[in-house]
Design a protein around this motif. Sequence first.
Motif, PDB file in Angstrom:
ATOM      1  N   ALA A 103       0.836  -1.208   0.000  1.00 34.81           N
ATOM      2  CA  ALA A 103       0.000   0.000   0.000  1.00 34.81           C
ATOM      3  C   ALA A 103       0.870   1.257   0.000  1.00 34.81           C
ATOM      4  O   ALA A 103       0.558   2.231  -0.695  1.00 34.81           O
ATOM      5  N   VAL A 130      -5.357  -6.339  -2.342  1.00 29.50           N
ATOM      6  CA  VAL A 130      -6.746  -6.798  -2.178  1.00 29.50           C
ATOM      7  C   VAL A 130      -6.778  -8.152  -1.471  1.00 29.50           C
ATOM      8  O   VAL A 130      -7.583  -8.364  -0.546  1.00 29.50           O
ATOM      9  N   GLY A 142      -5.735  -7.749   2.119  1.00 32.14           N
ATOM     10  CA  GLY A 142      -6.825  -7.039   2.790  1.00 32.14           C
ATOM     11  C   GLY A 142      -7.989  -7.966   3.093  1.00 32.14           C
ATOM     12  O   GLY A 142      -8.614  -7.886   4.157  1.00 32.14           O
ATOM     13  N   LYS A 166     -13.905   1.556   4.439  1.00 35.68           N
ATOM     14  CA  LYS A 166     -12.590   1.383   3.818  1.00 35.68           C
ATOM     15  C   LYS A 166     -12.672   0.474   2.606  1.00 35.68           C
ATOM     16  O   LYS A 166     -12.066   0.749   1.566  1.00 35.68           O
ATOM     17  N   ALA A 198     -11.716   1.503  -1.168  1.00 35.25           N
ATOM     18  CA  ALA A 198     -10.705   0.719  -1.880  1.00 35.25           C
ATOM     19  C   ALA A 198     -11.289   0.099  -3.149  1.00 35.25           C
ATOM     20  O   ALA A 198     -10.600   0.003  -4.169  1.00 35.25           O
ATOM     21  N   SER A 199     -12.552  -0.290  -3.093  1.00 38.97           N
ATOM     22  CA  SER A 199     -13.205  -0.874  -4.270  1.00 38.97           C
ATOM     23  C   SER A 199     -13.301   0.136  -5.411  1.00 38.97           C
ATOM     24  O   SER A 199     -13.178  -0.237  -6.587  1.00 38.97           O
ATOM     25  N   GLY A 235      -7.189   7.280  -0.853  1.00 41.44           N
ATOM     26  CA  GLY A 235      -6.129   6.656  -0.062  1.00 41.44           C
ATOM     27  C   GLY A 235      -5.910   7.370   1.260  1.00 41.44           C
ATOM     28  O   GLY A 235      -5.695   6.732   2.296  1.00 41.44           O
ATOM     29  N   ILE A 262      -8.672   6.285   3.501  1.00 37.72           N
ATOM     30  CA  ILE A 262      -8.465   4.890   3.897  1.00 37.72           C
ATOM     31  C   ILE A 262      -7.455   4.825   5.036  1.00 37.72           C
ATOM     32  O   ILE A 262      -7.641   4.097   6.013  1.00 37.72           O
TER      33      ILE A 262
END
Length: 147
Positions: free
Chosen positions: A16, A65, A68, A94, A98-99, A134, A137
């Motif tokens: 990340a 992903v 996560g 989150k 992120a999606s 980001g 997040i």
Amino acid sequence: MDAIYPYAHIIHLILAIMFLGYVFTDFIMISALKNKFGKETDEKINQILGAKSFKIFPISLLFIVLTGGVMMSKYINTNAGFFETDLQKMLVIKITLASIIVLGVLFNIFTKITKRKKSLFMQEHFHKVVLFLGFFIIILAKMMFSA
């Protein structure tokens, strides 16, 4: 799952940082170079960086992903519930943010593979959106475990 959680966490954080670091560098540093050397040199720079990033970042995003998902399964599952605690609610937010990033990257990969022209929004503003999402997040991640 508990045994691999620390490893997934470390891999997730490193990737990340690399992912957002690249986007930040591209947005701040590389965009400052545009229109400084002439159109031909700008195109060469974009081609070189684009070729490298196209090889590295979809794979790193895939691992972000996957790791996560491993970490998420500790806090959101049939035993723990889905929206029971504040931590779970922040985690769902989150995941949603992120999606959006993942869908944007998938769209960019699709346009690259099919050799279609990128939309103006994706070309001019997607990295800004990624940095904005980001940032939130990261804030949510810190808030999840500080309460």
